[in-house]
Design a protein around this motif. Structure first.
Motif, short mmCIF file in Angstrom:
data_model
loop_
_atom_site.label_atom_id
_atom_site.label_comp_id
_atom_site.label_asym_id
_atom_site.label_seq_id
_atom_site.Cartn_x
_atom_site.Cartn_y
_atom_site.Cartn_z
N ARG A 646 63.55 -0.58 -24.38
CA ARG A 646 64.84 -1.42 -24.23
C ARG A 646 64.77 -2.69 -24.66
NH1 ARG A 646 64.60 -1.38 -18.75
NH2 ARG A 646 66.00 0.56 -18.68
N SER A 647 63.56 -3.57 -24.55
CA SER A 647 63.23 -5.02 -24.87
C SER A 647 63.40 -4.87 -26.47
CB SER A 647 61.87 -5.35 -24.69
OG SER A 647 61.52 -6.42 -25.20
N VAL A 648 63.01 -3.78 -27.32
CA VAL A 648 63.12 -3.70 -28.79
C VAL A 648 64.56 -3.74 -29.08
CG1 VAL A 648 62.41 -2.47 -30.61
CG2 VAL A 648 60.69 -3.17 -29.06
N ARG A 649 65.47 -2.62 -28.38
CA ARG A 649 66.76 -2.44 -28.94
C ARG A 649 67.51 -3.71 -28.59
NH1 ARG A 649 67.15 3.46 -25.94
NH2 ARG A 649 66.32 4.61 -27.74
N LEU A 650 67.21 -4.40 -27.46
CA LEU A 650 68.30 -5.48 -27.08
C LEU A 650 67.85 -6.56 -27.80
CD1 LEU A 650 69.07 -4.87 -23.22
CD2 LEU A 650 70.15 -4.02 -25.28
N ALA A 651 66.59 -6.84 -28.23
CA ALA A 651 66.24 -7.87 -28.85
C ALA A 651 66.45 -7.91 -30.49
CB ALA A 651 64.77 -8.35 -28.50
N SER A 652 66.78 -6.85 -31.05
CA SER A 652 66.65 -6.39 -32.46
C SER A 652 67.64 -7.37 -33.22
CB SER A 652 67.10 -5.05 -32.77
OG SER A 652 68.21 -4.56 -32.21
N ALA A 653 68.70 -7.96 -32.20
CA ALA A 653 69.80 -8.84 -32.94
C ALA A 653 68.99 -10.11 -33.35
CB ALA A 653 70.91 -9.11 -31.98
N GLN A 654 67.91 -10.51 -33.07
CA GLN A 654 67.12 -11.59 -33.43
C GLN A 654 66.86 -11.66 -35.01
OE1 GLN A 654 64.02 -12.34 -30.73
NE2 GLN A 654 65.45 -12.41 -28.93
N HIS A 655 66.91 -10.27 -35.50
CA HIS A 655 66.05 -10.09 -36.72
C HIS A 655 67.21 -9.47 -37.51
CE1 HIS A 655 62.66 -11.68 -35.12
NE2 HIS A 655 62.46 -10.56 -34.06
N PRO A 736 82.74 -3.41 -16.51
CA PRO A 736 81.80 -2.73 -17.13
C PRO A 736 82.47 -1.60 -18.24
CG PRO A 736 81.95 -1.98 -14.88
CD PRO A 736 82.63 -3.25 -15.12
N ALA A 737 83.70 -1.05 -17.85
CA ALA A 737 84.38 0.05 -18.66
C ALA A 737 84.71 -0.68 -20.00
CB ALA A 737 85.49 0.68 -17.87
N GLY A 738 85.20 -1.78 -19.98
CA GLY A 738 85.46 -2.73 -21.16
C GLY A 738 84.22 -2.99 -22.16
N SER A 739 83.07 -3.03 -21.54
CA SER A 739 81.64 -3.12 -21.97
C SER A 739 81.29 -1.95 -22.82
CB SER A 739 80.75 -3.61 -21.09
OG SER A 739 81.02 -4.81 -20.54
N VAL A 740 81.36 -0.91 -22.20
CA VAL A 740 81.16 0.42 -22.80
C VAL A 740 82.13 0.69 -24.03
CG1 VAL A 740 81.10 2.89 -22.48
CG2 VAL A 740 80.46 1.53 -20.50
N HIS A 741 83.46 0.27 -23.96
CA HIS A 741 84.32 0.92 -24.96
C HIS A 741 84.19 -0.33 -26.28
CE1 HIS A 741 86.63 4.00 -23.27
NE2 HIS A 741 86.86 3.22 -22.09
N ARG A 742 83.53 -1.47 -26.04
CA ARG A 742 83.39 -2.44 -26.80
C ARG A 742 82.12 -1.87 -27.68
NH1 ARG A 742 85.77 -6.23 -23.43
NH2 ARG A 742 83.95 -6.29 -22.33
N PHE A 752 82.46 3.89 -39.73
CA PHE A 752 83.45 4.55 -40.36
C PHE A 752 84.65 3.58 -40.84
CE2 PHE A 752 82.38 7.14 -36.55
CZ PHE A 752 81.84 8.19 -37.44
N ALA A 753 84.57 2.08 -40.46
CA ALA A 753 85.50 1.37 -40.96
C ALA A 753 85.59 0.93 -42.47
CB ALA A 753 85.53 0.11 -40.19
N PRO A 754 86.57 0.94 -43.05
CA PRO A 754 86.48 0.39 -44.55
C PRO A 754 85.91 -1.00 -44.78
CG PRO A 754 88.75 1.32 -43.89
CD PRO A 754 87.85 0.98 -42.90
N GLN A 755 85.95 -1.72 -44.01
CA GLN A 755 85.56 -3.32 -43.88
C GLN A 755 84.95 -3.31 -42.72
OE1 GLN A 755 88.71 -5.96 -44.88
NE2 GLN A 755 88.56 -5.41 -47.16
N PRO A 756 83.83 -2.87 -42.25
CA PRO A 756 83.29 -2.90 -40.97
C PRO A 756 82.80 -4.43 -40.56
CG PRO A 756 81.76 -2.16 -42.38
CD PRO A 756 83.03 -2.24 -43.29
N ARG A 757 82.94 -4.93 -39.19
CA ARG A 757 82.53 -5.99 -38.86
C ARG A 757 81.54 -5.84 -37.85
NH1 ARG A 757 87.81 -8.81 -36.63
NH2 ARG A 757 87.94 -6.84 -35.21
N ALA A 758 80.56 -6.70 -37.78
CA ALA A 758 79.36 -6.38 -36.72
C ALA A 758 79.96 -7.30 -35.44
CB ALA A 758 78.18 -6.81 -37.20
N GLU A 759 79.92 -6.74 -34.31
CA GLU A 759 80.26 -7.30 -33.06
C GLU A 759 79.28 -8.31 -32.58
OE1 GLU A 759 83.11 -7.40 -31.63
OE2 GLU A 759 84.20 -6.21 -32.92
N ALA A 760 79.44 -9.27 -31.89
CA ALA A 760 78.61 -10.10 -31.36
C ALA A 760 78.45 -9.95 -29.65
CB ALA A 760 78.85 -11.67 -31.49
N GLY A 761 77.31 -10.13 -29.17
CA GLY A 761 77.09 -9.99 -27.72
C GLY A 761 76.89 -8.65 -27.28
N LEU A 762 76.48 -7.78 -28.05
CA LEU A 762 76.53 -6.16 -27.50
C LEU A 762 75.32 -6.02 -26.68
CD1 LEU A 762 77.26 -4.35 -30.90
CD2 LEU A 762 78.80 -4.90 -29.05
#
Length: 827
Positions: A646-655, A736-742, A752-762
């Protein structure tokens, strides 16, 4: 090596370096190897807990539990569950060992033996200090206060040692502390990026991180130098405080005077008299041919509180060239000069100098002080008798029975001090004294009657196995049971004499030794003895011998003696080199319970007998330690693996993620929670593989979290359908349902998106979902989600996949090796 790992290593090293100050206290010093190994295990557990990461209190708790299990494994595994988990019996065993260690510390001089009790105190103390240092310096990232436990460890050692090498151990401990501070400073600076530096070190060389490190080293060196030099300067001393008395080592003053504390020398004689192997303590050569009165006196006990006797607090002075005439000795009493050369064994360390009484002069090297009332010498600044050879001039005082019988009344001041008895003394003591001496007409006859009652007519037995007990009724019980040893006889006679108005005290030391073939006299452990001294005006302090079968009866107490008769030789039933018996003799030994009444005397060796090299081999301890650690860690592996994943997955945004347009070098965009984030609204070609991996890792963490709380994943569903399933089965609210869908939307974007965007705060979205799922389940499910998470089965799947990959790679290499080159034919 990471900065945190380096700090952990320096923390353990600083503790070991400070522990070196304890090395002179115990012999052998092999305990420090065990302490170092166990400290390394303790530090390793802390490093692993911080890497998971666990909360700080849990990290400290994990280290404390492992430390307790290690101590149980080493010292109490016979009393613990599977040799590791301590129970009531193990804690009781720890208490017994600690009590034994305290007794050994009181009994032995430095260096003490490495008994199990002392070993537990040393190793346990080092581990406790190590845990405190690691907690402060590494877990809470504050190395400066970690110097306090290190200082406590050094201070204990410095306070007990003789001071000969204190400066060396201070240097070692201070170097360890400075190393810890430097490691923490480097680790703090590394969090800011590259350490700033000054000019290049050489022509064309790069600038290095030398400025802060070099400054820290200079400050540390200056502080260390000041700490070493200032104590040597002639600065004004503080008098009357807690440290008062350091000038002499035994009391206050500048070395030529002061006071000697009322330290009770009756530590215990049981070990001295119960040894299986008798040992020579002192070897002496004397000018007298009659050694029957050659008692070696260590100290006199004059303070009687109704329970025991101890020396009073007395003034001490420099050792005079010639001692004054003993108090009360008149010119008409016959006397002769005796010269005795005494050599102490190199293992025997006694703070008081054994001498014949009364001494008239002594030649001895070292730091000694003179106590005029008792005419004794006491060591200063740790001075003791170890290996000392010294010469004593003494008087052989030969009073007659007539002189003692005609002795006048003692001065009032002396009577006030030396006939005092406490109100708590049982009445039977004074009543028995009057009954025994009812036919006597003077103090001399009363003294002889008391001596004969104990030694001859009273039916007393010298028995070192008797359990007399302790407390205010000890003397009364001794008079009733009529069994005891030297302490009981001397205590009882001196107390009775005081109730009769005769000044009395108790002397401790050695009875006459055994003559040897070479003309010397050997004094052994079993010659340790106690006897009463009574005061007679015109003669002074006079020895009596109430203990049956021990020592020699003074000639002036025998019938029809004029002082010129040749006295009987001392009862020396053995030679110093005689082979000892397997069991201690009842007439020459003390029982283990005799310490309850303060033992016999401190003529016992304050340095212990050498102990065998027994004990558990280090490799067994290491093996049991590994097994114990495995038994502790294996059940926790699912939880630890899950926390780490869990720590590695959620901290992977730092790198992960591309640089934010317009941001300077080394900067990243900020997100909720202060975590670095990936780029927002960046064209697809700028979405890095790390950013994609981050989004997929966060999605995997969300589905695994749902799995842990009872919602197994369905790999056949799309991210959107899987999100709907989690919301439905988890009965999640709108937030929390909105968090799951985001999170699911972010996965669809990068896949799948032609021009993907990386979301922040996941990462924060996953934390929100986890909190909601946890709030909707019962306590059992919550506990299982932490201790035995269902998703931990992925660790097994990962291992299986890696093993399959390794086998496939190995098969491919093997096929490549045996495959024939293209175009080659057989033949």
């Amino acid at each position: 090596m990471s900065g945190r790992a380096r700090l952990t290593l320096c923390s353990a090293a600083a503790t070991v370096m400070a522990s070196c100050a304890l090395l002179p206290l115990v012999d052998p010093a092999t305990w420090i190897l065990q302490a170092t190994f166990l400290l390394a295990v303790q530090s390793g557990v802390g490093a692993a807990a911080r890497r998971v990461p666990l909360a700080r209190p849990l990290t400290v708790l994990a280290q404390a539990l492992v430390t307790l299990m290690l101590l149980t494994l080493v010292f109490a595994r016979e009393h613990a569950l599977v040799g590791l988990i301590p129970g009531p019996q193990a804690f009781q065993h720890f208490g017994d060992l600690l009590q034994a260690g305290v007794d050994d510390v009181e009994r032995y001089a430095i260096p003490a033996p490495l008994s199990d009790g002392i070993r537990l105190m040393m190793i346990g103390g080092v581990l406790v200090i190590g845990l405190a240092v690691d907690t402060l310096a590494v877990t809470f990232r504050n190395a400066a206060p970690a110097g306090l436990p290190l200082l406590a460890l050094y201070s204990v050692a410095a306070g007990l040692a003789d001071g000969a090498a204190d400066w060396l151990w201070f240097l070692v401990a201070a170097a360890g502390y400075l190393m810890l501070l430097l490691a923490e400073g480097r680790e703090r600076l590394s969090q800011w990026g590259r350490v700033f530096g000054g000019a290049p070190r050489g022509p064309g060389g790069p600038a290095g991180p030398v400025a802060p490190v070099r400054t820290g080293r200079r400050i540390g060196a200056v502080a260390l130098g000041v700490a070493l030099v200032v104590p040597l300067l002639p600065l004004p001393a503080i008098q009357g405080g807690l440290l008062d008395g350091a000038g002499t080592g035994v009391g206050a003053g500048n070395g030529s005077g002061g006071t000697i504390s009322a330290v009770n020398p009756l530590v215990s004689l049981r070990d001295s008299l119960n040894v299986d192997e008798d040992r020579t303590v002192l070897t002496l050569r004397t000018s007298t041919t009659d050694i029957s009165d050659l008692y070696l006196r260590i100290v006199s006990l004059d303070d009687f509180d109704g329970t025991t006797w101890k020396p009073s607090k007395r003034q001490i002075v420099a050792v005079p060239d010639e001692f004054p005439t003993p108090a009360g000795l008149g010119a008409e009493v016959k006397r002769s000069q005796v010269r005795t050369r005494i050599s102490a064994a190199d293992w025997y360390a006694q703070d008081w100098l054994p001498m014949p009484y009364p001494p008239s002069g002594v030649k001895v090297s070292g730091r000694w002080r003179y106590e005029p009332v008792g005419m004794t010498l006491v060591g200063d600044h740790g001075q003791n008798t170890r290996g000392k050879t010294y010469e004593v001039n003494s008087l052989d005082v030969q009073p007659t029975a007539r002189q003692l019988a005609s002795a006048g009344k003692a001065p009032e001041s002396l009577l006030d001090d030396w006939t005092e008895v406490p109100d708590s003394l049982p009445p039977v003591v004074a009543r028995s004294a009057r009954e025994i001496t009812k036919n006597a007409t003077n103090d001399y006859e009363r003294a002889v009657a008391l001596q004969d009652y104990f030694a001859v007519t009273g039916g007393f037995e010298y028995d070192t196995e008797v359990q007399v007990g302790s407390g205010r009724d000890a003397i009364a019980r001794f008079l009733r049971d009529k069994q005891g040893f030297c302490v009981h006889f001397s205590f009882a006679m001196a107390a009775m004499a005081r109730t009769l108005g005769i000044p009395a005290r108790v002397a401790v030391g050695f009875a006459p030794g055994s003559p040897q073939a070479d003309g010397s006299v050997a004094v052994t452990l079993k010659d340790a003895h106690a006897w009463p001294e009574l005061y007679f005006e015109g003669v002074g302090w006079t020895r009596f011998e109430p203990t049956p079968t021990r020592g020699t009866t003074p000639t002036y107490t025998l019938p029809d003696t004029s002082g010129s008769t040749v006295p009987e030789l001392p009862q020396a039933s053995r030679s110093a080199d005689a082979a000892p018996s397997a069991q201690p003799s009842a007439s020459t030994s003390c029982s283990a319970d005799d310490k309850k009444v303060e033992g016999c005397v401190s003529a016992l060796p304050l340095i212990p007998l050498e102990q065998g090299g027994g004990g558990t081999p280090w490799y067994q301890i290491a093996g049991w330690t590994v097994l114990g650690a495995a038994a502790l860690v294996l059940p926790l592996l699912p939880m630890l693996w899950r926390l780490r994943r869990r720590s590695v997955r959620l901290a992977s945004a730092q790198h992960s993620g591309a640089p934010v347009p317009g941001a300077g070098p080394g900067r990243r965009g900020d997100t909720d929670g202060g975590q670095p984030a990936v780029l927002l609204d960046v064209p697809s070609q700028e979405i890095t593989e790390a950013a994609v991996a981050h989004v997929l890792a966060v999605w995997r963490e969300l589905t695994d979290t749902a799995w842990d709380y009872g919602i197994p994943p369905d790999e056949a569903l799309t991210p959107r359908r899987a999100a709907e399933r989690i919301v439905r089965l988890g009965e999640l609210d709108e937030a929390p349902a909105g968090s799951v869908h985001r999170v699911a939307s972010a996965v669809e974007q990068v896949l799948f998106a032609p021009q993907p965007r990386a979301e922040a705060g996941l990462a924060q979205e996953v934390r929100t979902v986890r909190a909601a799922l946890r709030a909707r389940v019962n306590r059992r499910t919550r506990l299982r989600a932490v201790v035995a998470p269902r998703s931990a089965v992925r660790a097994v799947w990962d291992l299986s996949d890696r093993w399959a990959a390794l086998k496939a790679a190995g098969a491919a290499r093997l096929a490549a090796l045996v495959r024939r080159p293209s175009g080659q034919t057989g033949g």
